[in-house]
Enzyme design. Structure first.
Site, PDB file in Angstrom:
ATOM      1  N   GLY A 168      -2.188  51.235  47.794  1.00  0.00           N
ATOM      2  CA  GLY A 168      -1.118  50.326  48.203  1.00  0.00           C
ATOM      3  C   GLY A 168      -1.692  49.046  48.769  1.00  0.00           C
ATOM      4  O   GLY A 168      -2.822  48.658  48.456  1.00  0.00           O
ATOM      5  N   SER A 169      -0.905  48.415  49.633  1.00  0.00           N
ATOM      6  CA  SER A 169      -1.305  47.107  50.156  1.00  0.00           C
ATOM      7  C   SER A 169      -2.351  47.245  51.261  1.00  0.00           C
ATOM      8  O   SER A 169      -2.525  48.314  51.856  1.00  0.00           O
ATOM      9  CB  SER A 169      -0.079  46.403  50.739  1.00  0.00           C
ATOM     10  OG  SER A 169       0.384  47.153  51.849  1.00  0.00           O
TER      11      SER A 169
ATOM     12  N   GLY B 157      -2.918  50.014  54.283  1.00  0.00           N
ATOM     13  CA  GLY B 157      -4.222  50.621  54.566  1.00  0.00           C
ATOM     14  C   GLY B 157      -4.644  50.421  56.006  1.00  0.00           C
ATOM     15  O   GLY B 157      -5.242  51.296  56.631  1.00  0.00           O
TER      16      GLY B 157
ATOM     17  N   GLU C 190      -7.366  52.778  48.452  1.00  0.00           N
ATOM     18  CA  GLU C 190      -7.473  51.885  47.296  1.00  0.00           C
ATOM     19  C   GLU C 190      -6.403  50.826  47.499  1.00  0.00           C
ATOM     20  O   GLU C 190      -5.247  51.031  47.183  1.00  0.00           O
ATOM     21  CB  GLU C 190      -7.273  52.708  46.022  1.00  0.00           C
ATOM     22  CG  GLU C 190      -7.898  52.074  44.807  1.00  0.00           C
ATOM     23  CD  GLU C 190      -6.872  51.312  44.007  1.00  0.00           C
ATOM     24  OE1 GLU C 190      -6.824  50.080  44.195  1.00  0.00           O
ATOM     25  OE2 GLU C 190      -6.131  51.923  43.242  1.00  0.00           O
TER      26      GLU C 190
ATOM     27  N   CYS D  81      -3.387  46.235  40.540  1.00  0.00           N
ATOM     28  CA  CYS D  81      -4.300  45.854  41.621  1.00  0.00           C
ATOM     29  C   CYS D  81      -5.556  45.221  41.024  1.00  0.00           C
ATOM     30  O   CYS D  81      -6.289  44.520  41.710  1.00  0.00           O
ATOM     31  CB  CYS D  81      -4.620  47.034  42.525  1.00  0.00           C
ATOM     32  SG  CYS D  81      -5.268  48.406  41.653  1.00  0.00           S
TER      33      CYS D  81
HETATM   34  C1  UN1 Z   1      -3.886  49.976  39.903  1.00  0.00           C
HETATM   35  O1  UN1 Z   1      -3.434  48.874  39.572  1.00  0.00           O
HETATM   36  O2  UN1 Z   1      -3.587  50.488  41.013  1.00  0.00           O
HETATM   37  O3  UN1 Z   1      -8.033  49.310  35.698  1.00  0.00           O
HETATM   38  C2  UN1 Z   1      -4.739  50.827  39.025  1.00  0.00           C
HETATM   39  C3  UN1 Z   1      -6.810  49.280  35.534  1.00  0.00           C
HETATM   40  C4  UN1 Z   1      -6.087  50.596  35.452  1.00  0.00           C
HETATM   41  C5  UN1 Z   1      -5.781  51.134  36.806  1.00  0.00           C
HETATM   42  C6  UN1 Z   1      -5.143  50.165  37.747  1.00  0.00           C
HETATM   43  N1  UN1 Z   1      -6.911  51.527  34.729  1.00  0.00           N
HETATM   44  O4  UN1 Z   1      -6.195  48.234  35.423  1.00  0.00           O
END
Ligand code: UN1
Length: 511
Positions: free
Chosen positions: A243-244, A248, A265, A299
């Site tokens: 998440g954000s 975290g 993450e 992300c």
């Molecule tokens: C995410 O955006 O939380 O590498 C995961 C990637 C994907 C996973 C993203 N396999 O863009």
């Protein structure tokens, strides 16, 4: 631009119900409550579900703890049988689950299918892993002694996931945790409760088919308060949260205060460096997918383009040209490449970031507007946007979860690497170059400080085989492939004396 942006709510909800039924979820019998699934495609409600109560969370943790006592003693390759079955069911139901991801998270079909494929891939990986949870043997300094280590299941794992990868990130954690011998309680994003129900129904079937204890996985629906219970409860050995950075910051210290383990993450602020020696055709394709794909809501999405001054004009013009041709619209319509933002707040953040960037001297090259507002007034479709920035100001340091690409120029590769590393986050990064020296430097200790450093590939779309995660405000966690499984297990060091003497280590004499 695609025209088909306004499927009616009845059409979308009807489709969700049909797909859910095939996945083994009956919404008619479910209790209604304030967990609301709203499709970003038209912004209307798909379903309303009941949140898990505090008492239910407590019961779930008790049963998950009890199930752990059974599951930890099941041989790891037998635990792998369960995950193999889950992978089979995911393969069988790939299209239906992907449709649900499209309906609930707004992903285009190909990306939604890719997300489910990522689940199948991690199941394959975890099945292999179930026979490879290796410990090491080290030479002992004492005669007739054996020094080795053993990996054991850890306990209950609390998995907290985000809306943007509503199913894959659950699978990364769950497939690995289950072969590791842990039990899982899952708190998905409250924005995507239907995909969570579907994943849980498939796993429940796999559990039944492989005669595993039923309480090894429990779904908890709800908002922040449900997640907080997992964070604070000492029965949860590991909290794995995606998440954000803000989230975290709240989770990390609280789990640490009770000496729990956390795997975080969090946000990224990913950059691509394009050198003078880049293959520009490749760079344009990689950049457009990473920056505009998933409407900038990964992300790993590309947010900063750091381009050598001598090619900046040409490269930006080529990317802008590609952006103008991107079909934006309903992810259900064939040919759409850019779907909606998840909700209104995401659109407001997009607008605010663009305002700030412009007041910092940024210039919008292409994009910047909301589109399709008349045909889909409750949904938020925006044009992928490029903004050239005079320098890396504070707005560029923030992660805005929307398709905004800031362009910065550089003169020397050292400067480019410094720009790459100058943000608080450290998830993904890449360089486009055909010069091996540049590529190696970028991946060296003096290069990118991110958890992912790619060459001639964009920042997003990682394979599951590598460890996934990043440094600094990204949280430091690693999940998915490589040896990330170690985060889900505990290590015991074993020294065995098979002599008839009792020599002490370090030559200590105590006789
Ligand atoms: C995410 O955006 O939380 O590498 C995961 C990637 C994907 C996973 C993203 N396999 O863009």
């Amino acid at each position: 631009m695609s025209a088909d942006t306004t499927p009616t709510t009845d059409q979308l909800a009807g489709r969700a119900t049909t797909v859910l039924a095939r996945l083994g979820v009956d919404l008619d019998g479910a209790e209604r409550g304030n967990v609301i699934s709203r499709s970003p495609i038209n912004g209307e409600t798909l379903a309303q579900l009941a949140a898990t109560t505090a008492g239910d969370v407590d019961t779930a943790l008790t049963t998950a703890s009890e199930a752990f006592l059974l599951w930890r003693s099941v041989p790891a390759p037998r635990r792998g049988d369960l995950v193999r079955r889950l992978g089979e069911l995911l393969t069988e139901h790939k299209t239906d689950l992907a449709t649900l991801v499209t309906l609930e998270a707004g992903k285009i079909e190909s990306e939604a299918l890719g997300e489910v494929q990522e689940m199948i891939d991690i199941c394959d990986f975890a099945v292999g892993l179930s026979r490879q949870l290796y410990g090491r043997t080290m030479p002992s300094e004492r005669p007739l002694h054996r020094l080795s280590e053993t990996w054991h299941p850890l306990g209950v794992v609390g998995v907290i996931t985000a809306f943007n990868f509503p199913v894959a990130v659950w699978a990364w954690n769950t497939a690995v945790a289950l072969v590791a011998g842990d039990t899982v309680v899952w708190k998905p994003s409250e924005i995507t409760p239907l995909t969570a129900l579907a994943c849980t129904a498939l796993l429940d079937r796999a559990i039944r088919d492989s005669n595993a204890p039923s309480a090894i996985h429990t779904l908890l629906q709800g908002a922040r308060d449900v997640g907080e219970r997992l964070v604070d409860d000492p029965r949860v050995a590991l909290v794995s949260a995606t998440g954000s950075v803000r989230m975290g910051r709240a989770i990390g210290p609280r789990v640490a205060a009770r000496f729990g383990r956390s795997l975080l993450e969090l946000g990224g602020n990913n950059a691509v460096i394009v050198s003078e020696a880049a293959d520009l055709d490749l760079a344009v394709r990689g950049i457009v997918f990473s920056a505009a794909g998933t409407a900038g809501q990964r992300c790993t999405s590309l947010r900063r383009l750091i381009v050598h001054r001598s090619i900046a004009e040409e490269l930006v013009a080529r990317i802008a040209d590609a952006y103008r041709q991107l079909p934006i619209g309903s992810p259900l319509a064939a040919g759409t490449l850019v779907g909606p933002l998840v909700h209104e707040a995401a659109f407001r953040a997009f607008e605010e970031a663009l305002e700030k960037a412009q007041s910092d001297g940024g210039k919008i090259v292409v994009g910047g507007n909301r589109v399709l507002a008349e045909s889909a007034p409750q949904a938020y479709y925006v044009e992928p946007t490029i903004v050239t920035m005079p320098q890396q100001t504070s707005v560029v340091h923030d992660e805005t979860f929307a398709p905004i690409l800031y362009v910065l120029t550089y003169d020397t590769l050292d400067d480019a690497i410094e720009l790459n590393n100058a943000v608080p986050q450290g998830l993904s990064s890449a360089i486009f170059t055909t010069d091996q020296r540049e590529a190696e430097l970028f991946m060296s200790a003096a290069g990118s400080d991110c958890g992912i450093a790619n060459v001639n590939i964009g920042t997003s779309g990682a394979e599951i085989g590598g460890a996934f995660g990043g440094e600094k405000e990204t949280g430091g966690g690693r999940e998915s492939g490589s040896d990330s499984w170690k985060g889900y297990m505990r290590r015991a060091t074993n020294t065995v004396n098979y002599s008839s003497e009792l020599p002490l280590a370090q030559g200590v004499n105590f006789s």
